[in-house]
Structures are given as structure tokens and as C-alpha cells.
Design an enzyme around this catalytic site. Structure first.
Site, PDB file in Angstrom:
ATOM      1  N   ARG A   1       0.810  -1.282  -0.034  1.00 16.94           N
ATOM      2  CA  ARG A   1      -0.341   0.223  -0.153  1.00 16.94           C
ATOM      3  C   ARG A   1       1.180   0.883   0.033  1.00 16.94           C
ATOM      4  O   ARG A   1       0.496   2.190   0.201  1.00 16.94           O
ATOM      5  CB  ARG A   1      -0.946  -0.395   1.643  1.00 16.94           C
ATOM      6  CG  ARG A   1      -2.298  -1.275   1.292  1.00 16.94           C
ATOM      7  CD  ARG A   1      -2.804  -0.797   0.131  1.00 16.94           C
ATOM      8  NE  ARG A   1      -4.153  -1.119   0.048  1.00 16.94           N
ATOM      9  CZ  ARG A   1      -4.533  -2.536  -1.213  1.00 16.94           C
ATOM     10  NH1 ARG A   1      -3.320  -3.434  -0.968  1.00 16.94           N
ATOM     11  NH2 ARG A   1      -5.467  -3.441  -0.522  1.00 16.94           N
TER      12      ARG A   1
ATOM     13  N   SER B   1     -11.457  -0.602   2.307  1.00 14.62           N
ATOM     14  CA  SER B   1     -10.661  -1.142   3.629  1.00 14.62           C
ATOM     15  C   SER B   1     -10.388   0.422   4.644  1.00 14.62           C
ATOM     16  O   SER B   1      -9.976   1.503   3.335  1.00 14.62           O
ATOM     17  CB  SER B   1      -8.814  -2.103   3.424  1.00 14.62           C
ATOM     18  OG  SER B   1      -9.868  -2.205   2.764  1.00 14.62           O
TER      19      SER B   1
ATOM     20  N   GLU C   1      -6.115   3.458   5.763  1.00 15.46           N
ATOM     21  CA  GLU C   1      -6.079   3.508   4.137  1.00 15.46           C
ATOM     22  C   GLU C   1      -6.351   5.072   3.740  1.00 15.46           C
ATOM     23  O   GLU C   1      -5.739   5.597   2.510  1.00 15.46           O
ATOM     24  CB  GLU C   1      -6.911   2.504   3.670  1.00 15.46           C
ATOM     25  CG  GLU C   1      -6.089   1.880   3.011  1.00 15.46           C
ATOM     26  CD  GLU C   1      -6.921   1.298   1.273  1.00 15.46           C
ATOM     27  OE1 GLU C   1      -7.223   1.627   2.315  1.00 15.46           O
ATOM     28  OE2 GLU C   1      -6.032   0.096   1.243  1.00 15.46           O
TER      29      GLU C   1
HETATM   30  N1  EPU Z   1     -12.039 -10.824   8.395  1.00 16.54           N
HETATM   31  C1  EPU Z   1     -13.152 -10.576  10.228  1.00 16.54           C
HETATM   32  N2  EPU Z   1     -14.288 -10.079   9.741  1.00 16.54           N
HETATM   33  C2  EPU Z   1     -14.701  -9.301   8.888  1.00 16.54           C
HETATM   34  C3  EPU Z   1     -13.630  -9.767   7.588  1.00 16.54           C
HETATM   35  C4  EPU Z   1     -12.681 -10.323   7.386  1.00 16.54           C
HETATM   36  O1  EPU Z   1     -12.983 -10.728  11.032  1.00 16.54           O
HETATM   37  O2  EPU Z   1     -15.567  -8.879   8.592  1.00 16.54           O
HETATM   38  C5  EPU Z   1     -10.838 -10.872   9.406  1.00 16.54           C
HETATM   39  C6  EPU Z   1     -11.131 -12.483   8.793  1.00 16.54           C
HETATM   40  O3  EPU Z   1     -10.033 -13.781   9.958  1.00 16.54           O
HETATM   41  C7  EPU Z   1      -9.847 -12.666   7.309  1.00 16.54           C
HETATM   42  C8  EPU Z   1      -9.184 -11.864   7.216  1.00 16.54           C
HETATM   43  O4  EPU Z   1     -10.217 -10.746   8.317  1.00 16.54           O
HETATM   44  O5  EPU Z   1      -9.509 -14.016   6.962  1.00 16.54           O
HETATM   45  C9  EPU Z   1      -8.375 -10.957   5.974  1.00 16.54           C
HETATM   46  O6  EPU Z   1     -10.186 -10.622   5.336  1.00 16.54           O
HETATM   47  P1  EPU Z   1     -10.108 -10.444   4.111  1.00 16.54           P
HETATM   48  O7  EPU Z   1      -9.700 -10.770   3.351  1.00 16.54           O
HETATM   49  O8  EPU Z   1     -11.291 -10.007   3.229  1.00 16.54           O
HETATM   50  O9  EPU Z   1      -9.299  -9.191   3.821  1.00 16.54           O
HETATM   51  P2  EPU Z   1      -9.315  -8.012   3.885  1.00 16.54           P
HETATM   52  O10 EPU Z   1      -7.554  -8.167   4.837  1.00 16.54           O
HETATM   53  O11 EPU Z   1     -10.097  -7.119   4.761  1.00 16.54           O
HETATM   54  C10 EPU Z   1      -7.462  -6.692   2.572  1.00 16.54           C
HETATM   55  C11 EPU Z   1      -7.347  -5.199   1.762  1.00 16.54           C
HETATM   56  C12 EPU Z   1      -8.709  -5.655   0.635  1.00 16.54           C
HETATM   57  C13 EPU Z   1      -8.741  -6.299  -0.336  1.00 16.54           C
HETATM   58  C14 EPU Z   1      -8.689  -8.341   0.218  1.00 16.54           C
HETATM   59  C15 EPU Z   1      -8.732  -8.421  -1.077  1.00 16.54           C
HETATM   60  C16 EPU Z   1      -6.047  -3.967   3.585  1.00 16.54           C
HETATM   61  C17 EPU Z   1      -5.866  -3.002   4.263  1.00 16.54           C
HETATM   62  N3  EPU Z   1      -7.332  -4.403   2.214  1.00 16.54           N
HETATM   63  O12 EPU Z   1      -8.865  -6.680   3.461  1.00 16.54           O
HETATM   64  O13 EPU Z   1      -8.459  -3.842   0.155  1.00 16.54           O
HETATM   65  O14 EPU Z   1      -9.697  -6.643  -1.711  1.00 16.54           O
HETATM   66  O15 EPU Z   1      -7.772  -8.076   1.506  1.00 16.54           O
HETATM   67  O16 EPU Z   1      -6.838  -8.573  -0.710  1.00 16.54           O
HETATM   68  O17 EPU Z   1      -4.823  -4.386   2.402  1.00 16.54           O
HETATM   69  C18 EPU Z   1      -9.009  -1.774   0.204  1.00 16.54           C
HETATM   70  O18 EPU Z   1      -8.074  -1.378   0.296  1.00 16.54           O
HETATM   71  O19 EPU Z   1      -9.534  -0.899  -0.452  1.00 16.54           O
HETATM   72  C19 EPU Z   1      -8.834  -3.600  -0.166  1.00 16.54           C
HETATM   73  C20 EPU Z   1     -10.438  -3.471  -0.307  1.00 16.54           C
END
Ligand code: EPU
Length: 349
Positions: free
Chosen positions: A161, A237, A340
Site C-alpha cells: 500500500r 478498507s 488507508e
Molecule cells: N475478517 C473479519 N471480519 C470481517 C472480514 C474479515 O474478522 O468482516 C478477518 C478474517 O479473519 C479474514 C481476514 O480478516 O480472514 C482478512 O479479510 P479479507 O480477506 O477480507 O481481507 P482484508 O485484509 O480485510 C485486504 C485488502 C482489501 C482487499 C482484500 C483482498 C487491505 C487494507 N485491504 O482486505 O483491499 O480487497 O485484502 O485481497 O489490505 C482496500 O484496500 O480498500 C481493499 C478493499
């Protein structure tokens, strides 16, 4: 160059909050953009460069100077798989086009709202891919000198990022064009857990199938802009996933084991030997469940990392919820979450 005055910024953002731009120019080409930058410089106006408004929070007071919207268009395939794309092009339309033509490299970045010019700034990444992998160079305008130059990938200083554009050289350049090298007939990337699960019974999906899967997963998490879905009035995010030392990750994991023994805290390998912890998990297990409300703002009903404007919210409401989440996560987990989106028109925080 058409100079407009008092242009409402809220409709130009996905959050739909914030005040007006004192002056506004929508630049469709390099000469217009250079003229606008020179105008702002001549009148000593603060300049803000707006892409598609999908990753910003605009202050209720708006922007006191010139907002420059980048609308440079063009998708040129100058050699096989080598795409040179205008910063004002819609990112997801580019992904749709390249996937349809059977080019691999950005299929996992399907459904990300935003313009092409914004992607290198925060090194957009999702589902196991990031733009830094396929990007070759970025054509930029240097604001101070008016010079146009091309920065290659290593000059962009990419990491999670991050790039020079949002760190060491913030505010120095405006992205005009992005060039990337994609692979014709290449294999789609199925590395992210959600995608592996999706394709458990179909180990060799096409690029189009991967694109469709990513869009459908994003939609289930309200990370795809769908007209009329109030969960989408957000900036995706709201916090970055914190990168911590392995010792710090162990500390948080031990704490998590005691506090919520039935919910395991996931951890992912990050860069430089660091560990990436899921901010969504930390937020949710600090008490901010999906659907949490605080008047006109809240947490998305589909993903705990997205703050949403439920209708009629102000930037102040969003900042209040941001502060509340940061404080509680700090108190419960001892972790400082970093937002972010970019904050536009706010005093330094
Ligand atoms: N989780 C929760 N609650 C939720 C959603 C997720 O506890 O409501 C936990 C779960 O354990 C899950 C973990 O968080 O396994 C990771 O969640 P997710 O796979 O949805 O990914 P994220 O880390 O929250 C990141 C990026 C997203 C991107 C996704 C998929 C960042 C800050 N965000 O989200 O990017 O789409 O991975 O690769 O790195 C963005 O930057 O705006 C964005 C949407």
C-alpha cells in the site's frame, strides 16, 4: 482550461461526504493539466489532485484552493501485452478489457473502484496481486518544475500500500499515464485463500472465471460498488492491515487466545520478515461487529473494515468513528491502526 468555482466534491467521491472545492478544473490532457498547475502556482493556491474519489475523505469545509480532476483517457497497446493507459481511465474497465483479450497479470485486481492513475499511488493490491508486479513505468508531471518524466518501477519504491507517491515524494508528482506489461494466455493467479476455496473443484479456471470470482467475492464483502447498496458508500478498507514484528504478532495472538478462544487470529507473511495481521479481525473482536452503528455512520454489514456513510453523514461523523475504532483497538490489542484513505482539507492529524 475551464476554471469552475465552488464545485461540490461529495458527489465526486464514493463516501459522498465533504464540502466544495473553491476552484475546480477537469483536465483531459497534459497541456490542460500543465495550465491548471501553473494557475494554482501563480495564485499560490493549494492544489489537490482528484482521481475517482474512491479512497478519500473530504473535510466538511471542503478544499480552499484548486481541485484538479485528472481525466486523461486512452488505452494503447503499443506492443504485445504492453499497455499504456491514461490516468483518468476507469481501472475496472481496463481489467475487463485485458481479461477479455486474455491477458494475465491484473485479473485479481478486478472490481477495485478507482481510476488507473490512483493505482500506483497506493500500490493497489487484492487477492494475491498488486499493480507493482506488472507496472513498467509511470509517466508523471513534476508539480514544482512543470516537467514531464517517466519513472520506472524501481524508482516508484513500491511496498504494501505504499509508493514514493504517498510517502517520501507525496505531493511532488501527478500521475499522467501508467504502463504495464501483461502476459498473453498467462495463467490466472489463484493464491489468495478466498480464491482457492472458490476454485476448489475447478483447479484450472480461465482468466474470465477468476475475474468473475473476484468480483463476486468483493460484492459479498461490499467491496464492489453496486448502485443503491448503502454498504458501498465507503472508501473500501478504512484501515491498513498492521505490519508488526513476529514477537509483537505472538503477543497479540496470545492475547487473542485468552480473549476470544473460539476465534483464531490469522497472520500472514508481510514484507521484510514482518507479520501482517488482519485489521478487520482486530476491529471486529474489539467490539465493532458488522453493522455497528453510530448515527449516520457505521460499519458495513458485510465487512468490518469498511466504514460506511448510511446517509447524511458528515466527514466529522466519519472521523469520530475512526477515532473511536482506533482508540478501542489500541486499548484492547495495543495496536495502532493506520487509516488507508487520504484525508483532504483536514488540518494535520
Ligand atoms: N475478517 C473479519 N471480519 C470481517 C472480514 C474479515 O474478522 O468482516 C478477518 C478474517 O479473519 C479474514 C481476514 O480478516 O480472514 C482478512 O479479510 P479479507 O480477506 O477480507 O481481507 P482484508 O485484509 O480485510 C485486504 C485488502 C482489501 C482487499 C482484500 C483482498 C487491505 C487494507 N485491504 O482486505 O483491499 O480487497 O485484502 O485481497 O489490505 C482496500 O484496500 O480498500 C481493499 C478493499
Amino acid at each position: 482550461m475551464l476554471l469552475e468555482e465552488n464545485v461540490a466534491l461529495a458527489p465526486l467521491t464514493t463516501f459522498k461526504v465533504g464540502g466544495a472545492a473553491r476552484y475546480f478544473v477537469d483536465a483531459a490532457n497534459e497541456p490542460e493539466l500543465q495550465a491548471a498547475v501553473a494557475y494554482a502556482k501563480h495564485h499560490k493556491m493549494p492544489l489537490f489532485v482528484l482521481g475517482s474519489g474512491s479512497n478519500i475523505v473530504v473535510a466538511d469545509e471542503g478544499w480552499p484552493g484548486l481541485v484538479l480532476k485528472i481525466s486523461i483517457k486512452g488505452v494503447e497497446e503499443t506492443a504485445r501485452g504492453f499497455f499504456r493507459v491514461g490516468a483518468g481511465e476507469d481501472w475496472d474497465s481496463l481489467v475487463a478489457h485485458t481479461v477479455k483479450e486474455n491477458y494475465a497479470g491484473i485479473e485479481c485486481l478486478s472490481g477495485i473502484p478507482g481510476s488507473v492513475g490512483g493505482t500506483p499511488v497506493q500500490n493497489v493490491g487484492a487477492y494475491g496481486q498488486e499493480i507493482a508486479e506488472t507496472l513498467v513505468y509511470v509517466r508523471v508531471l513534476e508539480i514544482a518544475t512543470g516537467r514531464v518524466l517517466e519513472l520506472n518501477k524501481s524508482e516508484c519504491g513500491f511496498s504494501y500500500r505504499k509508493s514514493i507517491f504517498n510517502t517520501t515524494q507525496r505531493g511532488r508528482y501527478i500521475v499522467l499515464w501508467v504502463a504495464c506489461q501483461l502476459e498473453h494466455d498467462g495463467e490466472p493467479r489463484i493464491e489468495y485463500a478466498d480464491l482457492k476455496k472458490y476454485f476448489a473443484r475447478n483447479p484450472h479456471p480461465t482468466l474470465q472465471q477468476v475475474r468473475d470470482a473476484v468480483r463476486s467475492i468483493r460484492q459479498s464483502k461490499a467491496m464492489l460498488i453496486v448502485e443503491g447498496d448503502e454498504d458501498c458508500r465507503s472508501a473500501g478498507s478504512f484501515f491498513k492491515n498492521p505490519l508488526v514484528t513476529p514477537a509483537e504478532a505472538d503477543r497479540v495472538q496470545d492475547l487473542a487466545r485468552n480473549k476470544v478462544p473460539d476465534r483464531i487470529l490469522p497472520r500472514y507473511p508481510g514484507e521484510h520478515g514482518l507479520v501482517k495481521l488482519p485489521a478487520a479481525w482486530l476491529v471486529e473482536q474489539a467490539g465493532f461487529r458488522k453493522g455497528y452503528g453510530r448515527g449516520p455512520v457505521g460499519i458495513s454489514t458485510k465487512h468490518s473494515l469498511a466504514i460506511v456513510n448510511r446517509g447524511g453523514a458528515t466527514a466529522k461523523d466519519i472521523v469520530a468513528l475512526k477515532d473511536e475504532i482506533q482508540k478501542r483497538v489500541r486499548d484492547v490489542w495495543g495496536i495502532q491502526l493506520e487509516p488507508e484513505p487520504a484525508f483532504v482539507g483536514f488540518p494535520p492529524m
